[in-house]
Design a protein around this motif. Structure first.
Motif, PDB file in Angstrom:
ATOM      1  N   TRP A  55       0.834  -1.199   0.000  1.00  0.00           N
ATOM      2  CA  TRP A  55       0.000   0.000   0.000  1.00  0.00           C
ATOM      3  C   TRP A  55       0.868   1.249   0.000  1.00  0.00           C
ATOM      4  CZ3 TRP A  55      -5.516   0.600   1.658  1.00  0.00           C
ATOM      5  CH2 TRP A  55      -6.245  -0.561   1.382  1.00  0.00           C
ATOM      6  N   ALA A  56       0.242   2.371  -0.307  1.00  0.00           N
ATOM      7  CA  ALA A  56       0.911   3.668  -0.339  1.00  0.00           C
ATOM      8  C   ALA A  56      -0.016   4.720   0.248  1.00  0.00           C
ATOM      9  CB  ALA A  56       1.270   4.029  -1.776  1.00  0.00           C
ATOM     10  N   VAL A  57       0.561   5.856   0.567  1.00  0.00           N
ATOM     11  CA  VAL A  57      -0.183   6.984   1.128  1.00  0.00           C
ATOM     12  C   VAL A  57       0.144   8.217   0.304  1.00  0.00           C
ATOM     13  CG1 VAL A  57      -0.434   8.475   3.148  1.00  0.00           C
ATOM     14  CG2 VAL A  57      -0.135   6.025   3.454  1.00  0.00           C
ATOM     15  N   LEU A  58      -0.883   8.968  -0.083  1.00  0.00           N
ATOM     16  CA  LEU A  58      -0.707  10.254  -0.745  1.00  0.00           C
ATOM     17  C   LEU A  58      -0.846  11.323   0.329  1.00  0.00           C
ATOM     18  CD1 LEU A  58      -0.435  11.956  -3.359  1.00  0.00           C
ATOM     19  CD2 LEU A  58      -2.939  11.981  -3.419  1.00  0.00           C
ATOM     20  N   VAL A  59       0.209  12.116   0.494  1.00  0.00           N
ATOM     21  CA  VAL A  59       0.239  13.143   1.533  1.00  0.00           C
ATOM     22  C   VAL A  59       0.183  14.516   0.888  1.00  0.00           C
ATOM     23  CG1 VAL A  59       1.654  14.131   3.381  1.00  0.00           C
ATOM     24  CG2 VAL A  59       1.548  11.647   3.088  1.00  0.00           C
ATOM     25  N   ASP A  60      -0.674  15.376   1.423  1.00  0.00           N
ATOM     26  CA  ASP A  60      -0.772  16.763   0.981  1.00  0.00           C
ATOM     27  C   ASP A  60      -0.601  17.629   2.216  1.00  0.00           C
ATOM     28  OD1 ASP A  60      -1.176  19.102  -0.374  1.00  0.00           O
ATOM     29  OD2 ASP A  60      -3.330  18.823  -0.632  1.00  0.00           O
ATOM     30  N   ARG A 114      -1.593  16.333   5.983  1.00  0.00           N
ATOM     31  CA  ARG A 114      -2.741  15.414   5.984  1.00  0.00           C
ATOM     32  C   ARG A 114      -2.617  14.323   4.928  1.00  0.00           C
ATOM     33  NH1 ARG A 114      -5.222  15.798  10.627  1.00  0.00           N
ATOM     34  NH2 ARG A 114      -5.198  17.944  11.300  1.00  0.00           N
ATOM     35  N   ILE A 115      -3.288  13.214   5.197  1.00  0.00           N
ATOM     36  CA  ILE A 115      -3.357  12.112   4.251  1.00  0.00           C
ATOM     37  C   ILE A 115      -4.502  12.392   3.285  1.00  0.00           C
ATOM     38  CG2 ILE A 115      -3.855   9.656   3.977  1.00  0.00           C
ATOM     39  CD1 ILE A 115      -2.525   9.218   6.710  1.00  0.00           C
ATOM     40  N   GLU A 116      -4.177  12.416   2.008  1.00  0.00           N
ATOM     41  CA  GLU A 116      -5.154  12.686   0.958  1.00  0.00           C
ATOM     42  C   GLU A 116      -5.799  11.399   0.448  1.00  0.00           C
ATOM     43  OE1 GLU A 116      -7.264  15.228  -1.511  1.00  0.00           O
ATOM     44  OE2 GLU A 116      -5.814  15.825   0.008  1.00  0.00           O
ATOM     45  N   ALA A 117      -4.998  10.336   0.353  1.00  0.00           N
ATOM     46  CA  ALA A 117      -5.512   9.053  -0.150  1.00  0.00           C
ATOM     47  C   ALA A 117      -4.632   7.926   0.361  1.00  0.00           C
ATOM     48  CB  ALA A 117      -5.533   9.041  -1.678  1.00  0.00           C
ATOM     49  N   ILE A 118      -5.241   6.751   0.481  1.00  0.00           N
ATOM     50  CA  ILE A 118      -4.532   5.536   0.891  1.00  0.00           C
ATOM     51  C   ILE A 118      -5.034   4.415  -0.002  1.00  0.00           C
ATOM     52  CG2 ILE A 118      -4.062   3.904   2.765  1.00  0.00           C
ATOM     53  CD1 ILE A 118      -4.971   6.117   4.708  1.00  0.00           C
ATOM     54  N   GLY A 119      -4.127   3.602  -0.485  1.00  0.00           N
ATOM     55  CA  GLY A 119      -4.543   2.480  -1.301  1.00  0.00           C
ATOM     56  C   GLY A 119      -3.378   1.670  -1.791  1.00  0.00           C
ATOM     57  N   PRO A 120      -3.659   0.625  -2.529  1.00  0.00           N
ATOM     58  CA  PRO A 120      -2.585  -0.167  -3.124  1.00  0.00           C
ATOM     59  C   PRO A 120      -1.696   0.719  -3.993  1.00  0.00           C
ATOM     60  CG  PRO A 120      -4.671  -1.314  -3.302  1.00  0.00           C
ATOM     61  CD  PRO A 120      -4.984   0.072  -2.817  1.00  0.00           C
ATOM     62  N   VAL A 121      -0.401   0.449  -3.981  1.00  0.00           N
ATOM     63  CA  VAL A 121       0.565   1.263  -4.722  1.00  0.00           C
ATOM     64  C   VAL A 121       0.139   1.452  -6.176  1.00  0.00           C
ATOM     65  CG1 VAL A 121       2.942   1.350  -5.569  1.00  0.00           C
ATOM     66  CG2 VAL A 121       2.497   0.642  -3.239  1.00  0.00           C
ATOM     67  N   ARG A 126      10.105   5.656  -2.197  1.00  0.00           N
ATOM     68  CA  ARG A 126       9.956   4.215  -1.971  1.00  0.00           C
ATOM     69  C   ARG A 126      11.018   3.736  -0.994  1.00  0.00           C
ATOM     70  NH1 ARG A 126       6.961   1.196  -5.996  1.00  0.00           N
ATOM     71  NH2 ARG A 126       6.264   2.629  -7.606  1.00  0.00           N
ATOM     72  N   TRP A 127      10.616   2.848  -0.107  1.00  0.00           N
ATOM     73  CA  TRP A 127      11.524   2.167   0.800  1.00  0.00           C
ATOM     74  C   TRP A 127      11.257   0.673   0.683  1.00  0.00           C
ATOM     75  CZ3 TRP A 127       9.457   6.900   2.181  1.00  0.00           C
ATOM     76  CH2 TRP A 127      10.390   7.909   2.470  1.00  0.00           C
ATOM     77  N   PRO A 128      12.248  -0.161   0.968  1.00  0.00           N
ATOM     78  CA  PRO A 128      12.083  -1.601   0.789  1.00  0.00           C
ATOM     79  C   PRO A 128      11.334  -2.293   1.922  1.00  0.00           C
ATOM     80  CG  PRO A 128      14.292  -1.129   1.552  1.00  0.00           C
ATOM     81  CD  PRO A 128      13.611   0.205   1.318  1.00  0.00           C
ATOM     82  N   GLY A 129      10.577  -1.581   2.690  1.00  0.00           N
ATOM     83  CA  GLY A 129       9.849  -2.161   3.808  1.00  0.00           C
ATOM     84  C   GLY A 129       8.352  -2.094   3.616  1.00  0.00           C
ATOM     85  N   THR A 130       7.639  -2.134   4.741  1.00  0.00           N
ATOM     86  CA  THR A 130       6.184  -2.147   4.737  1.00  0.00           C
ATOM     87  C   THR A 130       5.649  -0.903   5.443  1.00  0.00           C
ATOM     88  OG1 THR A 130       6.238  -4.551   4.790  1.00  0.00           O
ATOM     89  CG2 THR A 130       4.155  -3.516   5.356  1.00  0.00           C
ATOM     90  N   LEU A 131       4.683  -0.255   4.808  1.00  0.00           N
ATOM     91  CA  LEU A 131       4.054   0.957   5.326  1.00  0.00           C
ATOM     92  C   LEU A 131       3.166   0.646   6.517  1.00  0.00           C
ATOM     93  CD1 LEU A 131       3.179   3.975   4.895  1.00  0.00           C
ATOM     94  CD2 LEU A 131       1.367   3.061   3.449  1.00  0.00           C
ATOM     95  N   GLY A 132       3.147   1.555   7.473  1.00  0.00           N
ATOM     96  CA  GLY A 132       2.235   1.457   8.610  1.00  0.00           C
ATOM     97  C   GLY A 132       2.117   2.804   9.284  1.00  0.00           C
ATOM     98  N   PRO A 133       1.213   2.917  10.248  1.00  0.00           N
ATOM     99  CA  PRO A 133       1.102   4.183  10.977  1.00  0.00           C
ATOM    100  C   PRO A 133       2.306   4.383  11.890  1.00  0.00           C
ATOM    101  CG  PRO A 133      -0.325   2.518  11.930  1.00  0.00           C
ATOM    102  CD  PRO A 133       0.272   1.911  10.703  1.00  0.00           C
ATOM    103  N   ALA A 134       2.641   5.644  12.146  1.00  0.00           N
ATOM    104  CA  ALA A 134       3.681   5.931  13.129  1.00  0.00           C
ATOM    105  C   ALA A 134       3.197   5.428  14.489  1.00  0.00           C
ATOM    106  CB  ALA A 134       3.970   7.424  13.168  1.00  0.00           C
ATOM    107  N   LEU A 135       4.136   5.056  15.326  1.00  0.00           N
ATOM    108  CA  LEU A 135       3.814   4.466  16.622  1.00  0.00           C
ATOM    109  C   LEU A 135       3.528   5.533  17.673  1.00  0.00           C
ATOM    110  CD1 LEU A 135       6.680   1.810  16.605  1.00  0.00           C
ATOM    111  CD2 LEU A 135       4.294   1.522  15.853  1.00  0.00           C
ATOM    112  N   VAL A 136       2.844   5.125  18.730  1.00  0.00           N
ATOM    113  CA  VAL A 136       2.619   5.965  19.906  1.00  0.00           C
ATOM    114  C   VAL A 136       3.528   5.434  21.007  1.00  0.00           C
ATOM    115  CG1 VAL A 136       0.957   6.731  21.638  1.00  0.00           C
ATOM    116  CG2 VAL A 136       0.227   6.428  19.257  1.00  0.00           C
TER     117      VAL A 136
END
Length: 148
Positions: free
Chosen positions: A22-27, A30-37, A51-61
């Motif tokens: 998945w990928a995130v479109l950032v504006d 804020r996040i504008e869109a989220i979906g498959p790359v 692009r990074w060779p890992g897996t996308l996720g939310p930042a941690l708390v």
């Protein structure tokens, strides 16, 4: 537009977990869109992509004291290196550390909340390698850490 993510502030599939492929479109912040790359690259062909060779996720708390370091800036940076995008206010009693967190746009929370990516939400995300190391951290839409 063929992107997944649902209406504003609604979490995407994965509900706080990692989103392989998945990928995130950032504006801005804020996040504008989220979906498959593939969907996002087709829908937004002119947007610059990182692009990074890992897996996308939310930042941690981070729920605990900040790690020791020589300066407040280094204490906050140690958390950014681990994929943290939010801290609990209870652990920011030192004004210098609170100021360092604010300079990096780290969210300060009164209570723990599950990390999640949401369309319309704040762009706090991270990319993690298979071994759990954080490869990149984005806080409020700004790249604040990347592993070389």
């Amino acid at each position: 537009m063929p992107v997944s993510g649902g209406p504003p502030d609604q979490p995407v599939p994965g509900d706080g977990g990692l989103l392989p492929g998945w990928a995130v479109l950032v504006d801005g912040a804020r996040i504008e869109a989220i979906g498959p790359v593939e969907e996002l690259t087709q829908a937004y062909p002119m947007v610059r992509m990182r692009r990074w060779p890992g897996t996308l996720g939310p930042a941690l708390v981070h729920d605990g004291p900040l790690p020791p370091a020589a300066s407040p800036r280094e204490r906050v940076h140690a958390l950014l290196q681990s994929g943290v995008g939010a801290l609990l206010a209870a652990h920011l009693t030192d004004p210098a550390v609170r100021a360092a967190a604010a300079r990096n746009d780290v969210a300060v929370l009164d209570a723990v909340r599950p990390p999640a990516l949401a369309v319309g939400g704040r762009a706090d995300l991270a990319v993690f390698a298979d071994d759990g190391r954080c490869l990149a951290t984005v806080v409020a839409g700004r790249l604040v850490h990347r592993r070389a």
